[in-house]
Design an enzyme around this catalytic site. Structure first.
Site: not given
Ligand code: MN
Length: 240
Positions: A114, A218, A220
């Site tokens: 990002c 994203h 994660e």
């Protein structure tokens, strides 16, 4: 065999928070730590400090992970702040720029997520749309909030001959939480995925002289729900 040491460029709650008695804190989203550990890496946070520390920090890690967060200060690509620009942290920008230059100098792999992809592009000479509304062909929702990040909401088309293509195939779906995007791509990078409205969603190094993978979404926040997202961390920690 020792675990690869993954340096995670940390963020700051510089203004403090009532959660921490009003004190400033250094942090990173837990997902970066958990995902790195889950695939066999040793996560190590790199706090925002003087850029002169970058050489010693990068020498002490095997790979560099650039996380999400604030907008990049547009002064770094020669623009005044647009009214739709959101919060910045120039200290973080300068420290991460030094980490990036040093990782490239020491030929250590970089995985950027990002904002990480955006500061990478700016550091290498590219620029950004300060807000997606400044992009004339914008027609995909790239801020999916409040939809949870474990739900991918938009599609991307992936270059067949790319690191990312080998990992997720030519057609993939991702979550999306960005109001900025790459405008002019840095000359040393190449696009490896785009959204349906032609926004750059992933980049890699233009040749095989550096090991760099950067994505706009994203993993994660979704690696526990989707093996393909966990695989991105597995590739970074164990292969890139
Ligand atoms: Mn997106």
């Amino acid at each position: 065999m020792p675990k690869p040491i993954i340096g995670i460029a940390a963020n700051q709650l510089a203004a403090g928070s009532t959660e921490f008695h009003g004190n400033a804190v250094t942090y990173t989203p837990q997902g970066f730590v958990s995902a790195t550990e889950a695939v066999g890496g040793l996560p190590l946070l790199l706090p925002i400090t003087h850029p002169d520390n970058a050489k010693a920090y990068v020498s002490s890690i095997d790979k560099l992970l650039l996380a999400g967060g604030q907008d990049v200060d547009p002064v770094l690509y020669g623009e005044e702040p647009h009214p739709l620009l959101q919060g910045t942290n120039p200290d973080r920008d300068l420290f991460e720029q030094a980490l990036i230059q040093e990782a490239l100098a020491q030929h250590k792999p970089i995985f950027a997520v990002c904002r990480g992809m955006q500061i990478l592009n700016v550091t290498l000479g590219g620029n950004l749309y300060q807000d997606l509304s400044l992009y004339s062909d914008w027609n995909v929702r790239h801020v999916q909030e409040p939809t949870l990040p474990k739900h991918p909401t938009h599609s991307i088309s992936v270059e067949k001959d790319s690191l990312l293509g080998d990992l997720v195939g030519e057609s993939y779906r991702v979550n999306s939480y960005h109001h900025q995007a790459i405008k002019r791509l840095a000359p040393s990078l190449k696009t490896s995925a785009i959204s349906a409205d032609q926004i750059i969603e992933a980049v890699e190094w233009h040749d095989d002289s550096q090991r760099v993978l950067a994505i706009q979404w994203h993993p994660e926040l979704s690696f526990q729900a989707h093996p393909s997202e966990r695989q991105l961390f597995d590739f970074f920690v164990n292969q890139l």
